[in-house]
Design a protein around this motif. Structure first.
Motif, PDB file in Angstrom:
ATOM      1  N   ASN A 116       0.757  -1.142   0.037  1.00  0.00           N
ATOM      2  CA  ASN A 116      -0.071  -0.031   0.056  1.00  0.00           C
ATOM      3  C   ASN A 116       0.935   1.227  -0.051  1.00  0.00           C
ATOM      4  OD1 ASN A 116      -2.321  -1.601   0.066  1.00  0.00           O
ATOM      5  ND2 ASN A 116      -2.824  -1.418   2.199  1.00  0.00           N
ATOM      6  N   ILE A 120       1.252   0.818  -4.492  1.00  0.00           N
ATOM      7  CA  ILE A 120       0.194   1.722  -5.153  1.00  0.00           C
ATOM      8  C   ILE A 120       0.170   3.360  -4.625  1.00  0.00           C
ATOM      9  CG2 ILE A 120      -2.125   1.992  -4.941  1.00  0.00           C
ATOM     10  CD1 ILE A 120      -2.687  -0.890  -4.872  1.00  0.00           C
ATOM     11  N   TYR A 130      -9.151   0.573  -0.996  1.00  0.00           N
ATOM     12  CA  TYR A 130      -8.097  -0.327  -1.495  1.00  0.00           C
ATOM     13  C   TYR A 130      -7.641  -1.364  -0.500  1.00  0.00           C
ATOM     14  CZ  TYR A 130      -7.443   3.300  -5.120  1.00  0.00           C
ATOM     15  OH  TYR A 130      -7.506   4.112  -6.277  1.00  0.00           O
ATOM     16  N   ILE A 134      -7.502  -5.582  -1.213  1.00  0.00           N
ATOM     17  CA  ILE A 134      -5.808  -5.907  -1.304  1.00  0.00           C
ATOM     18  C   ILE A 134      -5.550  -6.920  -0.126  1.00  0.00           C
ATOM     19  CG2 ILE A 134      -3.553  -5.044  -1.356  1.00  0.00           C
ATOM     20  CD1 ILE A 134      -4.623  -2.742  -2.713  1.00  0.00           C
ATOM     21  N   GLN A 212     -12.184  -5.965 -13.267  1.00  0.00           N
ATOM     22  CA  GLN A 212     -12.097  -4.648 -13.673  1.00  0.00           C
ATOM     23  C   GLN A 212     -12.451  -4.494 -15.022  1.00  0.00           C
ATOM     24  OE1 GLN A 212      -7.748  -4.576 -12.106  1.00  0.00           O
ATOM     25  NE2 GLN A 212      -8.268  -3.031 -10.633  1.00  0.00           N
ATOM     26  N   GLU A 224      -1.770  -4.200 -14.682  1.00  0.00           N
ATOM     27  CA  GLU A 224      -0.981  -3.425 -13.895  1.00  0.00           C
ATOM     28  C   GLU A 224      -1.394  -3.817 -12.368  1.00  0.00           C
ATOM     29  OE1 GLU A 224      -0.987   0.583 -14.564  1.00  0.00           O
ATOM     30  OE2 GLU A 224       0.182   0.868 -16.363  1.00  0.00           O
ATOM     31  N   TYR A 225      -2.780  -3.789 -11.999  1.00  0.00           N
ATOM     32  CA  TYR A 225      -2.955  -4.074 -10.801  1.00  0.00           C
ATOM     33  C   TYR A 225      -2.977  -5.581 -10.602  1.00  0.00           C
ATOM     34  CZ  TYR A 225      -4.860   0.299  -9.261  1.00  0.00           C
ATOM     35  OH  TYR A 225      -5.260   1.707  -8.789  1.00  0.00           O
ATOM     36  N   GLN A 226      -3.204  -6.416 -11.589  1.00  0.00           N
ATOM     37  CA  GLN A 226      -3.336  -7.701 -11.403  1.00  0.00           C
ATOM     38  C   GLN A 226      -1.968  -8.214 -11.159  1.00  0.00           C
ATOM     39  OE1 GLN A 226      -6.022  -9.854 -11.578  1.00  0.00           O
ATOM     40  NE2 GLN A 226      -4.302 -10.963 -10.236  1.00  0.00           N
ATOM     41  N   ALA A 228       0.537  -6.412  -9.751  1.00  0.00           N
ATOM     42  CA  ALA A 228       1.139  -5.822  -8.281  1.00  0.00           C
ATOM     43  C   ALA A 228       0.493  -7.052  -7.498  1.00  0.00           C
ATOM     44  CB  ALA A 228       0.536  -4.595  -8.277  1.00  0.00           C
ATOM     45  N   VAL A 229      -0.826  -7.329  -7.436  1.00  0.00           N
ATOM     46  CA  VAL A 229      -1.615  -7.948  -6.674  1.00  0.00           C
ATOM     47  C   VAL A 229      -0.950  -9.379  -6.499  1.00  0.00           C
ATOM     48  CG1 VAL A 229      -3.801  -9.176  -6.082  1.00  0.00           C
ATOM     49  CG2 VAL A 229      -3.863  -6.784  -6.542  1.00  0.00           C
TER      50      VAL A 229
END
Length: 261
Positions: A116, A120, A130, A134, A212, A224-226, A228-229
């Motif tokens: 976090n 992000i 968020y 997460i 998303q 990008e989010y996937q 990172a997660v």
């Protein structure tokens, strides 16, 4: 029906999705597999829990507060710990339970704070929109990994008890005597995440990314989010399991370095 460009699933259409549960029930019934009760209970619990979670999250998102966010994180961690206890088919020593709790309270939190704050970087730090989703993915991955690690560690040490005791009699330290089985337990914990990483983007699209995209977000942003997660989940599993292993393997030995399962 569309709302802001997003298709809103009508209630009767959502109910139609339960036909897949009926198909599964028919298959297990015809095959003589005694899973009907578990399937029905799992479906019922999933439905109720998700609807409750939806209404709770709606309230939290509309009125964010640091105390509420921290309370949610604590509740998620406690639930994951209790779930690990329930999944074990063998009795757990009090020390092992403490190791599980300590690992689940440490590994995911460290990962979440780094994720976090660095990856992000959003404000305020307690923004539940968020933090909670997460945290759920990181804690869930850590819970699954730790469950696999504990099962494999116990099974490996139990089935190879004679070999471990022989090494101890030859003068090997407990750490060296169980190293092979500890490494196997760690490998079993991270392997599912690694296998998922190998197939992502080609074999299948992950759930978060799919959600998303369906919500109208650009596929490149969703990617990008996937990424990172997934990396955050991998970090959560790795940290949680290694902390557990470092804390717990000594519990399986007495003060005189004798194996005690």
């Amino acid at each position: 029906m569309e709302s802001n460009g997003i298709i809103d699933i009508q209630f009767w259409r959502l109910c139609a999705a339960y036909v897949f549960v009926v198909i599964l029930l028919v298959i297990v019934k015809r095959r003589g597999i005694s899973r009907e009760r578990e399937i029905i209970i799992a479906t019922f619990r999933m439905t109720i829990q998700l609807f409750i979670a939806g209404y709770v999250l709606t309230y939290i998102f509309n009125d964010p507060h640091p105390v509420i966010t921290v309370t949610m994180l604590g509740a998620m961690s406690i639930f994951s710990i209790m779930n690990i206890f329930k999944q074990m088919k063998f009795s757990l020593k009090r020390q092992i339970k403490w190791c599980i709790a300590c690992s689940m309270m440490t590994g995911p939190i460290i990962t979440l704070l780094f994720f976090n704050g660095i990856v992000i970087d959003f404000t305020p730090w307690y923004e539940p929109r968020y933090v909670i989703p997460i945290a759920g993915m990181i804690i869930g991955s850590a819970m699954t990994g730790l469950t696999l690690a504990l099962k494999n560690l116990y099974e490996g040490m139990t089935s190879n008890r004679d070999k471990i005791e022989a090494m101890l009699m030859l003068g090997a330290a407990p750490k060296k005597a169980v190293k092979k089985y500890v490494d196997q337990a760690f490998d079993s914990a991270v392997l599912p995440t690694i296998n998922n990483m190998l197939g992502m983007g080609i074999v299948f699209l992950p759930g978060m990314m799919t959600g998303q995209i369906l919500a109208g977000i650009s596929p490149t942003v969703a990617i990008e989010y996937q990424i990172a997660v997934i990396l955050g989940g991998l970090g959560g599993v790795s940290l949680t399991v290694i902390i557990f292993i470092l804390l717990s393997y000594k519990v399986f030995f007495t003060k005189n370095a004798q194996l005690d399962l």
